[in-house]
Design an enzyme around this catalytic site. Structure first.
Site, PDB file in Angstrom:
ATOM      1  N   ASP A  91       0.868  -1.180   0.000  1.00 56.12           N
ATOM      2  CA  ASP A  91       0.000   0.000   0.000  1.00 56.12           C
ATOM      3  C   ASP A  91       0.904   1.228   0.000  1.00 56.12           C
ATOM      4  O   ASP A  91       2.021   1.209   0.493  1.00 56.12           O
ATOM      5  CB  ASP A  91      -0.950  -0.026   1.207  1.00 56.12           C
ATOM      6  CG  ASP A  91      -2.120   0.953   1.029  1.00 56.12           C
ATOM      7  OD1 ASP A  91      -2.168   1.644  -0.017  1.00 56.12           O
ATOM      8  OD2 ASP A  91      -2.965   1.033   1.934  1.00 56.12           O
ATOM      9  N   GLY A  93       0.796   4.306   1.321  1.00 55.88           N
ATOM     10  CA  GLY A  93       0.915   5.312   2.378  1.00 55.88           C
ATOM     11  C   GLY A  93      -0.293   6.236   2.418  1.00 55.88           C
ATOM     12  O   GLY A  93      -0.455   7.007   3.356  1.00 55.88           O
ATOM     13  N   ASP A 145      -2.946   7.935  -2.899  1.00 50.54           N
ATOM     14  CA  ASP A 145      -4.280   8.516  -3.021  1.00 50.54           C
ATOM     15  C   ASP A 145      -4.511   9.490  -1.874  1.00 50.54           C
ATOM     16  O   ASP A 145      -3.822   9.439  -0.852  1.00 50.54           O
ATOM     17  CB  ASP A 145      -5.369   7.425  -3.046  1.00 50.54           C
ATOM     18  CG  ASP A 145      -5.211   6.372  -1.962  1.00 50.54           C
ATOM     19  OD1 ASP A 145      -4.151   6.327  -1.309  1.00 50.54           O
ATOM     20  OD2 ASP A 145      -6.145   5.586  -1.762  1.00 50.54           O
ATOM     21  N   GLY A 220     -11.275   4.017   0.476  1.00 52.35           N
ATOM     22  CA  GLY A 220     -12.105   4.919   1.265  1.00 52.35           C
ATOM     23  C   GLY A 220     -13.197   4.240   2.066  1.00 52.35           C
ATOM     24  O   GLY A 220     -14.097   4.904   2.576  1.00 52.35           O
ATOM     25  N   ASP A 266      -7.979  -7.124   1.843  1.00 50.37           N
ATOM     26  CA  ASP A 266      -6.984  -7.220   2.917  1.00 50.37           C
ATOM     27  C   ASP A 266      -7.562  -6.588   4.171  1.00 50.37           C
ATOM     28  O   ASP A 266      -8.438  -5.725   4.090  1.00 50.37           O
ATOM     29  CB  ASP A 266      -5.710  -6.441   2.576  1.00 50.37           C
ATOM     30  CG  ASP A 266      -5.882  -4.944   2.827  1.00 50.37           C
ATOM     31  OD1 ASP A 266      -6.574  -4.294   2.014  1.00 50.37           O
ATOM     32  OD2 ASP A 266      -5.407  -4.446   3.862  1.00 50.37           O
ATOM     33  N   CYS A 304     -10.385 -28.332  10.910  1.00 52.25           N
ATOM     34  CA  CYS A 304      -9.482 -27.304  10.365  1.00 52.25           C
ATOM     35  C   CYS A 304      -8.107 -27.895  10.080  1.00 52.25           C
ATOM     36  O   CYS A 304      -7.551 -28.616  10.904  1.00 52.25           O
ATOM     37  CB  CYS A 304      -9.367 -26.157  11.355  1.00 52.25           C
ATOM     38  SG  CYS A 304      -8.171 -24.906  10.863  1.00 52.25           S
ATOM     39  N   CYS A 306      -5.287 -26.289   9.916  1.00 53.61           N
ATOM     40  CA  CYS A 306      -4.178 -25.430  10.370  1.00 53.61           C
ATOM     41  C   CYS A 306      -3.302 -26.176  11.376  1.00 53.61           C
ATOM     42  O   CYS A 306      -3.744 -27.144  12.010  1.00 53.61           O
ATOM     43  CB  CYS A 306      -4.709 -24.126  10.957  1.00 53.61           C
ATOM     44  SG  CYS A 306      -5.050 -24.192  12.731  1.00 53.61           S
ATOM     45  N   CYS A 309      -4.870 -26.575  15.008  1.00 56.99           N
ATOM     46  CA  CYS A 309      -5.925 -27.576  15.174  1.00 56.99           C
ATOM     47  C   CYS A 309      -5.395 -28.983  14.914  1.00 56.99           C
ATOM     48  O   CYS A 309      -5.802 -29.937  15.583  1.00 56.99           O
ATOM     49  CB  CYS A 309      -7.102 -27.259  14.250  1.00 56.99           C
ATOM     50  SG  CYS A 309      -7.914 -25.696  14.663  1.00 56.99           S
ATOM     51  N   HIS A 335      -4.319 -20.136  12.897  1.00 61.29           N
ATOM     52  CA  HIS A 335      -5.664 -20.660  12.653  1.00 61.29           C
ATOM     53  C   HIS A 335      -6.508 -19.642  11.874  1.00 61.29           C
ATOM     54  O   HIS A 335      -7.179 -19.994  10.890  1.00 61.29           O
ATOM     55  CB  HIS A 335      -6.368 -21.033  13.963  1.00 61.29           C
ATOM     56  CG  HIS A 335      -7.815 -21.303  13.759  1.00 61.29           C
ATOM     57  ND1 HIS A 335      -8.304 -22.514  13.317  1.00 61.29           N
ATOM     58  CD2 HIS A 335      -8.890 -20.463  13.842  1.00 61.29           C
ATOM     59  CE1 HIS A 335      -9.603 -22.421  13.152  1.00 61.29           C
ATOM     60  NE2 HIS A 335      -9.993 -21.197  13.468  1.00 61.29           N
TER      61      HIS A 335
HETATM   62  N1  GUN Z   1      -6.540   0.926   3.034  1.00 57.36           N
HETATM   63  C1  GUN Z   1      -7.861   0.917   3.327  1.00 57.36           C
HETATM   64  N2  GUN Z   1      -8.506   1.875   2.607  1.00 57.36           N
HETATM   65  C2  GUN Z   1      -7.556   2.492   1.849  1.00 57.36           C
HETATM   66  C3  GUN Z   1      -7.604   3.568   0.895  1.00 57.36           C
HETATM   67  O1  GUN Z   1      -8.645   4.148   0.596  1.00 57.36           O
HETATM   68  N3  GUN Z   1      -6.412   3.927   0.317  1.00 57.36           N
HETATM   69  C4  GUN Z   1      -5.226   3.308   0.619  1.00 57.36           C
HETATM   70  N4  GUN Z   1      -4.102   3.717   0.013  1.00 57.36           N
HETATM   71  N5  GUN Z   1      -5.170   2.295   1.506  1.00 57.36           N
HETATM   72  C5  GUN Z   1      -6.323   1.900   2.112  1.00 57.36           C
HETATM   73 ZN    ZN Z   2      -7.321 -24.275  12.956  1.00 56.40          ZN
END
Ligand code: GUN
Ligand code: ZN
Length: 372
Positions: A91, A93, A145, A220, A266, A304, A306, A309, A335
């Site tokens: 990402d 920043g 962004d 966002g 993520d 599971c 993992c 488990c 896990h």
């Molecule tokens: N992580 C979660 N939302 C955002 C986002 O809008 N921009 C960026 N760069 N990372 C994020």
């Molecule tokens: Zn597990």
């Protein structure tokens, strides 16, 4: 990047894709664990890989502060630095504009951060964010962004969206001048808050730049509540590019996003909640700190795969150590990452076998129907 749609659901927009990057193939939809500081908290890279995870996320802002670009350049990038041989996404920043908003000032040139360690100001421009991501060497890099909280209203939301488009152009120029497009893939990030008109304008501007970006993120958002925004963005984005919903991590949100056409997501949630003693299961979250687990000799989930488990570490043992011994947090972290991977892996299987709606129904019935 090689990106190929393998299968599509005929009642939802869910799809299975194969994404080949410089560090191997990642099948989508996938959940990306977050290694903000070049480590998934508590786990070695080898452990993460042994869980079957093929794509993780690092953060440009944090890696630029520590260890900094110089040591990364010296060892040849963040893959070498953290001993990670699979795919990596960084990402930009941009999100720290929100998460560290007390320490930032935003201008057209870039974001001015004052160091939380020394108070010293550092400017992060779109060009610098891309340069740092070049030193990190991630397989997927994100544009810088201008991010506002999803609670923000008024002219600031439009300003941030328009600036994100201008910053995308600066990122594209800087990235294309570097000649690294064959190994590092730039993603654009759609902004515009919860306002459908702003989102539409952002989508149009960013889709027009499609030949210069390898994929798109939806930014966002702050959790799963803004499904209308995800739906609008996923529908407006080209089907021959991966779609990444940033910061989404509850299993129920992941599956709704997948149904809307999202390929990647993520979140720190599964790893963070593990450290607070919560194990995720198909019957809902299990709070291991509760006294009712003190004598429970069964594992978190007997089906599971993992390591936690499979080694039959009991709920009672985990209850005993989870928040006081780091080994307990590590066990639940492993896990939870396997759980997230299974939620997405079962979704891929179901889409391919044309029974995705059935999987959704079963998942939701089990996840919300039982008391953990
Ligand atoms: N992580 C979660 N939302 C955002 C986002 O809008 N921009 C960026 N760069 N990372 C994020
Ligand atoms: Zn597990």
């Amino acid at each position: 990047m090689q990106f190929e749609v393998i299968a599509t659901c005929n009642t939802t927009r869910a799809r299975v894709c194969r994404m080949k990057l410089a560090h191997g193939v990642t099948m989508l939809p996938t959940f990306m664990p977050v290694a903000t500081q070049a480590a998934i908290k508590g786990l070695t890279s080898e452990q993460v890989e042994s869980l079957g995870i093929t794509l993780i996320l690092n953060n440009t802002y944090h890696l630029n502060l520590r260890p900094g670009v110089k040591p990364l350049d010296e060892v040849g990038g963040a893959h070498q630095f953290q001993g990670w041989s699979r795919n990596l996404l960084t990402d930009s920043g941009g999100f720290q504009l929100v998460s560290l908003s007390k320490f930032t000032q935003i201008t057209e040139e870039g974001a001015l951060f004052s160091s939380p360690f020394t108070g010293e100001p550092t400017m992060l421009t779109p060009e610098q964010s891309i340069s740092i991501q070049h030193s990190i060497g991630a397989d997927i890099i994100m544009q810088l962004d201008d991010v506002v909280s999803s609670l923000t209203v008024g002219p600031r939301v439009a300003e941030a969206m328009e600036r994100s488009v201008r910053w995308l152009d600066r990122c594209i120029v800087h990235h294309e001048q570097s000649g690294r497009q064959d190994r590092q893939n730039l993603f654009a990030i759609v902004q515009g808050g919860l306002d459908p008109d702003l989102r539409e304008r952002c989508l149009q501007a960013m889709v027009a730049r499609k030949d210069h970006v390898a994929g798109y993120a939806i930014g966002g958002l702050s959790g799963g509540e803004e499904k209308g925004t995800i739906k609008q963005c996923a529908e407006g984005l080209p089907s021959d590019r991966p779609r990444y919903a940033m910061g989404i991590g509850f299993a129920e949100d992941l599956l709704v996003c997948v149904a809307l056409g999202v390929d990647m997501a993520d979140c720190v949630f599964p790893t963070r909640t593990a450290r607070f003693g919560v194990a995720l299961t198909f019957n809902g979250p299990l709070n291991l700190r509760l006294r009712k687990h003190a004598k429970a000799m069964e594992p978190i989930d007997e089906h599971c795969p993992c390591p936690t488990c499979r080694s039959e570490m009991s709920r009672a043992m985990l209850h005993h150590i989870v928040t006081i011994e780091t080994a307990g947090a590590h066990a639940v972290t492993q896990h939870n990452l396997v759980f997230q991977a299974q939620v997405m892996g079962y979704a891929r299987d179901a889409i391919i076998e044309e029974r995705f709606p059935d999987y959704l129904r079963t998942f939701f019935a089990n996840y919300f129907g039982n008391q953990g």
